[in-house]
Design an enzyme around this catalytic site. Structure first.
Site, PDB file in Angstrom:
ATOM      1  N   THR A   1     -12.963  10.846 -39.301  1.00 52.69           N
ATOM      2  CA  THR A   1     -13.461  12.214 -39.132  1.00 52.69           C
ATOM      3  C   THR A   1     -12.752  12.990 -40.241  1.00 52.69           C
ATOM      4  O   THR A   1     -11.600  12.666 -40.583  1.00 52.69           O
ATOM      5  CB  THR A   1     -13.127  12.814 -37.748  1.00 52.69           C
ATOM      6  OG1 THR A   1     -11.710  12.850 -37.593  1.00 52.69           O
ATOM      7  CG2 THR A   1     -13.752  12.008 -36.609  1.00 52.69           C
ATOM      8  N   HIS A   2     -13.430  13.928 -40.819  1.00 50.74           N
ATOM      9  CA  HIS A   2     -12.886  14.676 -41.975  1.00 50.74           C
ATOM     10  C   HIS A   2     -12.538  13.731 -43.134  1.00 50.74           C
ATOM     11  O   HIS A   2     -11.683  14.048 -43.958  1.00 50.74           O
ATOM     12  CB  HIS A   2     -11.647  15.486 -41.588  1.00 50.74           C
ATOM     13  CG  HIS A   2     -11.810  16.276 -40.333  1.00 50.74           C
ATOM     14  ND1 HIS A   2     -12.225  17.594 -40.324  1.00 50.74           N
ATOM     15  CD2 HIS A   2     -11.656  15.918 -39.022  1.00 50.74           C
ATOM     16  CE1 HIS A   2     -12.291  18.025 -39.050  1.00 50.74           C
ATOM     17  NE2 HIS A   2     -11.962  17.016 -38.254  1.00 50.74           N
TER      18      HIS A   2
ATOM     19  N   GLU B   1     -26.456   5.766 -55.618  1.00 54.01           N
ATOM     20  CA  GLU B   1     -26.302   7.043 -56.329  1.00 54.01           C
ATOM     21  C   GLU B   1     -27.652   7.702 -56.587  1.00 54.01           C
ATOM     22  O   GLU B   1     -27.835   8.904 -56.402  1.00 54.01           O
ATOM     23  CB  GLU B   1     -25.588   6.832 -57.661  1.00 54.01           C
ATOM     24  CG  GLU B   1     -24.114   6.523 -57.524  1.00 54.01           C
ATOM     25  CD  GLU B   1     -23.504   6.225 -58.889  1.00 54.01           C
ATOM     26  OE1 GLU B   1     -22.957   7.151 -59.497  1.00 54.01           O
ATOM     27  OE2 GLU B   1     -23.599   5.074 -59.352  1.00 54.01           O
TER      28      GLU B   1
ATOM     29  N   TYR C   1     -59.794  28.523 -48.158  1.00 50.12           N
ATOM     30  CA  TYR C   1     -59.289  27.748 -49.290  1.00 50.12           C
ATOM     31  C   TYR C   1     -58.987  28.669 -50.470  1.00 50.12           C
ATOM     32  O   TYR C   1     -59.739  29.587 -50.774  1.00 50.12           O
ATOM     33  CB  TYR C   1     -60.319  26.693 -49.731  1.00 50.12           C
ATOM     34  CG  TYR C   1     -59.863  25.926 -50.959  1.00 50.12           C
ATOM     35  CD1 TYR C   1     -59.072  24.794 -50.835  1.00 50.12           C
ATOM     36  CD2 TYR C   1     -60.188  26.372 -52.243  1.00 50.12           C
ATOM     37  CE1 TYR C   1     -58.621  24.111 -51.954  1.00 50.12           C
ATOM     38  CE2 TYR C   1     -59.746  25.691 -53.365  1.00 50.12           C
ATOM     39  CZ  TYR C   1     -58.961  24.571 -53.221  1.00 50.12           C
ATOM     40  OH  TYR C   1     -58.508  23.909 -54.331  1.00 50.12           O
TER      41      TYR C   1
ATOM     42  N   LYS D   1     -16.977  -2.067 -65.753  1.00 49.49           N
ATOM     43  CA  LYS D   1     -17.668  -1.284 -64.736  1.00 49.49           C
ATOM     44  C   LYS D   1     -18.821  -2.009 -64.048  1.00 49.49           C
ATOM     45  O   LYS D   1     -19.578  -2.730 -64.664  1.00 49.49           O
ATOM     46  CB  LYS D   1     -18.223   0.003 -65.348  1.00 49.49           C
ATOM     47  CG  LYS D   1     -17.147   0.940 -65.828  1.00 49.49           C
ATOM     48  CD  LYS D   1     -16.633   1.789 -64.697  1.00 49.49           C
ATOM     49  CE  LYS D   1     -17.579   2.925 -64.470  1.00 49.49           C
ATOM     50  NZ  LYS D   1     -17.027   3.900 -63.553  1.00 49.49           N
TER      51      LYS D   1
ATOM     52  N   SER E   1     -21.631  -0.391 -67.586  1.00 50.47           N
ATOM     53  CA  SER E   1     -21.440   0.734 -68.485  1.00 50.47           C
ATOM     54  C   SER E   1     -21.546   0.231 -69.913  1.00 50.47           C
ATOM     55  O   SER E   1     -21.114  -0.880 -70.227  1.00 50.47           O
ATOM     56  CB  SER E   1     -20.064   1.351 -68.242  1.00 50.47           C
ATOM     57  OG  SER E   1     -19.656   2.076 -69.373  1.00 50.47           O
TER      58      SER E   1
END
Ligand code: ARG
Length: 461
Positions: free
Chosen positions: A159-160, A294, A321, A287, A281
């Site tokens: 949590t947090h 993402e 319309y 990498k 990368s």
């Protein structure tokens, strides 16, 4: 200059359309993807017109065969879309008429592009919702399989984003599953309002022909027909609802993504996202980036944006319309593509995900994740919860100062905080003991995860 004769509505015009205006107002560049549904709608409309005697059986057959031919030409890439013909509806009708002559010109009897386009979008979206539901189910299955395989793998629950209590990885995967269950229900609910037929509303007021709307609706597999022609040609609520449901699916996937990205970092190192879902990368040879999560996280933004576009498009539009409505398509199509693609890639990725149980368990042993278990233990020994909370707080303080977990302290050390502590305390301080104790429906205990997995399989639609 454009040949005005090619425009079906050019009769009352004396000047040709400005070339830029023609391109500016055309939708063929993006509404061509509706061609199959437009043709399906036209087929049903022609059959209905023949059923009520407005078209002869022979004319209807000519139209159906002609539409087959147009569809074949589109699918083989032969048909050249014309910007002068504005949209998919007029392009198809013009080609049909070129192929079969006068019967083609009769197809538009009792219909307008206004009810035609509203029908096309609904037919198209209905199919896309079904395809999206299938991808959603695939992702749900991947999560259930993962939960089943890793039902007792222990990880820190947060949590947090601070270590809170140990949980099982299976339980975490089923939390994601629950979000998707609600998403599937929302899409199914939305589909009910999508699958209503506006055809027959014509331009706005209905038509003077004795049309049989139920007949057309049945041919097209609609569940019902719209009640009010003015509303039906202007309504795009169903598209907005779909985008709202899509926004929530994407929001959920953005949450999954955030967690996967954190878990894949060297600092956490909880999961291995297969190489086939990552990229490297161009400058840093070491990498391996979690691009798929993402990108899905990023694409959530455009879906939310399209929802706002459609809401704003419809805001304050007078009946019925308006050309504004042509702007419904690009946002809607992009939401469909983005959602479908994101679900597909996620289903594939989750099916291939592996976890690092040792790293997860080691992380769960940090951050005093069994502190609540010690407090609950004291409560069972008769200590009021608030006092127990304070006792454990002091024990944690000692742990922080001496860099040790509660389980690493001696009995004597623990007893200085409360004489209610006995040598049975160490069972509750283990991670396994902690998760096993949460043994009720909705709890993280491995036995509960197994049962939740079985129930989850039955809940799949
Ligand atoms: N291309 C138009 C649209 O997407 C079709 C309906 C146009 N109707 C009209 N009367 N201009 O909304």
């Amino acid at each position: 200059m454009t040949d005005q004769n090619s425009k079906p509505w050019a009769g009352r015009f004396t000047e040709p359309t400005d070339a830029f205006v023609e391109a500016f107002t055309a939708s063929i560049g993006f509404d061509q993807r509706l061609y199959r549904h437009d043709i399906a709608g036209s087929r049903a409309h022609a059959q209905m017109l023949s059923h009520i005697g407005v078209l002869t059986e022979a004319e209807c057959q000519q139209i159906l065969q002609g539409l087959d031919q147009v569809q074949a030409e589109i699918e083989s890439g032969q048909l050249q879309w014309s910007v002068a013909l504005e949209d998919v509806h007029m392009n198809i009708e013009a080609r049909l008429t070129a192929l079969i002559g006068d019967a083609g010109k009769k197809l538009h009897t009792g219909r307008s592009r206004n009810d035609q386009v509203a029908t096309d979008i609904r037919l198209y979206l209905r199919d896309e919702i079904d395809a999206i539901q299938a991808e959603l189910t695939r992702l749900q299955i991947a999560l259930i399989d993962l939960a089943e395989r890793e039902f007792d793998a222990i990880m820190p629950g947060f949590t947090h984003l601070q270590v809170a209590q140990p949980v099982t990885f299976g339980h975490h995967m089923l939390a994601w599953f629950e979000m998707l269950v609600r998403d599937g229900q929302r899409l199914a609910d939305c589909r009910q309002r999508v699958n209503i037929m506006p055809l027959g509303s014509a331009a706005l007021a209905g038509t003077s022909y004795p049309i049989d709307r139920e007949y057309t609706a049945k041919l097209l597999g609609f569940d019902g027909i719209t009640e009010n022609s003015l509303d039906a040609v202007s309504d795009r609520d169903f598209a907005i609802e779909f985008c709202a449901a899509a926004s929530l699916v994407m929001t959920h996937m953005s949450r999954f993504s955030e967690e996967l990205i954190i878990w894949a970092s060297a600092q956490f190192d909880f999961v291995d996202i297969p190489d086939s879902f990552c990229t490297g990368s161009s400058i840093m040879p070491q990498k391996k980036n979690p691009d798929v999560p993402e990108l899905v996280r990023g694409k959530t933004g455009r879906v939310n944006g399209h929802l706002i576009s459609l809401l704003t498009l419809m805001k304050a539009q007078p009946l019925a319309y308006n050309k504004d409505n042509q702007e419904d398509k690009e946002p809607l199509f992009d939401v469909i593509d983005t959602l479908r693609g994101s679900l597909k890639v996620y289903a594939d990725m989750m099916a291939a995900l592996t976890i690092k149980r040792d790293n997860m368990e080691r992380a769960a042993a940090q951050g005093f994740s069994t502190a609540t278990d010690l407090a609950d233990y004291l409560v069972r020994k008769g200590v009021p919860f608030r006092d127990a909370h304070e006792v454990v707080g002091k024990a944690v303080r000692l742990g922080v100062d001496t860099k040790r977990d509660l389980a690493e302290m001696s009995l004597a050390e623990l007893q200085q905080f409360s004489d209610a502590i006995g040598d049975d305390v160490f069972e509750v301080l283990t991670l396994q003991g902690s998760v096993a104790a949460r043994d009720h429906i909705g709890g993280t205990a491995p036995v509960q995860v197994k049962e939740a997995v079985a129930r989850a399989r039955k809940r799949l639609i």
